[in-house]
Design a protein around this motif. Structure first.
Motif, mmCIF file in Angstrom:
data_model
loop_
_atom_site.group_PDB
_atom_site.id
_atom_site.type_symbol
_atom_site.label_atom_id
_atom_site.label_comp_id
_atom_site.label_asym_id
_atom_site.label_seq_id
_atom_site.Cartn_x
_atom_site.Cartn_y
_atom_site.Cartn_z
ATOM 1 N N ARG A 273 0.819 -1.208 0.000
ATOM 2 C CA ARG A 273 0.000 0.000 0.000
ATOM 3 C C ARG A 273 0.858 1.266 0.000
ATOM 4 O O ARG A 273 0.351 2.380 -0.029
ATOM 5 C CB ARG A 273 -0.935 0.012 1.213
ATOM 6 C CG ARG A 273 -2.113 -0.934 1.105
ATOM 7 C CD ARG A 273 -3.148 -0.674 2.191
ATOM 8 N NE ARG A 273 -2.602 -0.831 3.529
ATOM 9 C CZ ARG A 273 -2.564 -1.972 4.204
ATOM 10 N NH1 ARG A 273 -3.051 -3.057 3.673
ATOM 11 N NH2 ARG A 273 -2.046 -2.027 5.429
ATOM 12 N N GLY A 274 2.172 1.109 0.098
ATOM 13 C CA GLY A 274 3.078 2.245 0.110
ATOM 14 C C GLY A 274 3.270 2.865 1.479
ATOM 15 O O GLY A 274 3.768 3.980 1.592
ATOM 16 N N GLU A 275 2.885 2.145 2.508
ATOM 17 C CA GLU A 275 3.014 2.664 3.874
ATOM 18 C C GLU A 275 4.387 2.308 4.440
ATOM 19 O O GLU A 275 5.025 1.341 4.025
ATOM 20 C CB GLU A 275 1.924 2.049 4.767
ATOM 21 C CG GLU A 275 0.519 2.361 4.302
ATOM 22 C CD GLU A 275 -0.537 1.553 5.032
ATOM 23 O OE1 GLU A 275 -0.182 0.723 5.897
ATOM 24 O OE2 GLU A 275 -1.726 1.739 4.727
ATOM 25 N N ASP A 276 4.824 3.076 5.399
ATOM 26 C CA ASP A 276 6.048 2.747 6.111
ATOM 27 C C ASP A 276 5.787 1.575 7.061
ATOM 28 O O ASP A 276 4.700 1.463 7.630
ATOM 29 C CB ASP A 276 6.544 3.945 6.943
ATOM 30 C CG ASP A 276 7.062 5.068 6.053
ATOM 31 O OD1 ASP A 276 7.501 4.769 4.930
ATOM 32 O OD2 ASP A 276 7.018 6.229 6.498
ATOM 33 N N VAL A 277 6.786 0.745 7.229
ATOM 34 C CA VAL A 277 6.644 -0.411 8.117
ATOM 35 C C VAL A 277 7.477 -0.194 9.350
ATOM 36 O O VAL A 277 8.558 0.262 9.341
ATOM 37 C CB VAL A 277 7.091 -1.714 7.402
ATOM 38 C CG1 VAL A 277 6.934 -2.907 8.328
ATOM 39 C CG2 VAL A 277 6.279 -1.911 6.142
#
Length: 161
Positions: A157-161
Motif C-alpha cells: 500500500r506504500g506505507e512505512d513499516v
C-alpha cells in the motif's frame, strides 16, 4: 508446400495493396515466414506497399519486402533469456536458507522457498493466498493481526513499516 505458402503470401499482399489503393495510403503485412525448398530454416519478412502517382489517385503501387529474420531471432533469444533468468531466479530463491517469498502487486503469493514453508507451518496456495503463507499472524504480545495489516500488505500500500 512452398508453392501454396507463396500463393497465400501473394494473396495477402494483393489484399493489402488493394486496401492501400482504396484508401490512398500505405499498408504493411505482419511478419511472415517463407522457406524455399532446401533452406535450413525459413526467413522472416514483412512487406509494405504504397500507392504512388498522380493527383487523381494511384498511378501505380510501390511494394517492398524487408528481411526481418535477425529481428525475429533476436526476439526469440531475448525471450529464451527471460525464461532462463526466471528459472535462475527461482533456483536462487529456493536455495536460500532464510524464509523468502514474493507477491504480485495485489499481494498474491507468487514464489516461496522451503524455509518459508517451514516458518509458516504450511504450504501456501500460490496465486491465491494473500500477503503471506501463514494462516494467522500475531504481534510479539500475542495479539492477532489481520493479514491485511501485515508488513507485506503495508508495503504494497506504500506505507512505512
Amino acid at each position: 508446400m512452398p508453392g501454396q505458402a507463396c500463393k497465400a503470401i501473394w494473396a495477402r499482399l494483393g489484399e493489402a495493396v488493394q486496401r492501400g489503393v482504396d484508401r490512398n495510403e500505405a499498408a504493411t503485412l505482419e511478419p511472415f515466414a517463407w522457406a524455399r525448398a532446401g533452406d535450413p530454416e525459413p526467413r522472416h519478412f514483412t512487406a509494405s506497399c504504397a500507392p504512388v502517382g498522380g493527383e487523381l489517385g494511384a498511378g501505380g503501387v510501390l511494394c517492398f519486402f524487408v528481411d526481418v529474420t535477425e529481428s525475429v531471432h533476436a526476439r526469440a533469444r531475448r525471450d529464451q533469456g527471460v525464461r532462463e533468468g526466471g528459472r535462475r531466479y527461482h533456483d536462487l530463491l529456493a536455495g536460500l536458507p532464510a524464509a523468502v517469498y514474493t507477491t504480485d502487486a495485489e499481494g498474491r503469493v507468487q514464489l516461496f522457498n522451503e524455509a518459508a514453508v517451514a516458518l509458516w507451518g504450511r504450504t501456501p496456495v500460490a496465486q491465491q493466498d494473500r500477503f503471506c503463507g501463514a494462516f494467522r499472524i500475531f504481534t510479539p504480545e500475542g495479539i492477532p493481526v489481520p493479514l491485511e495489516r501485515c508488513a507485506m500488505a503495508s508495503v504494497l500500500r506504500g506505507e512505512d513499516v
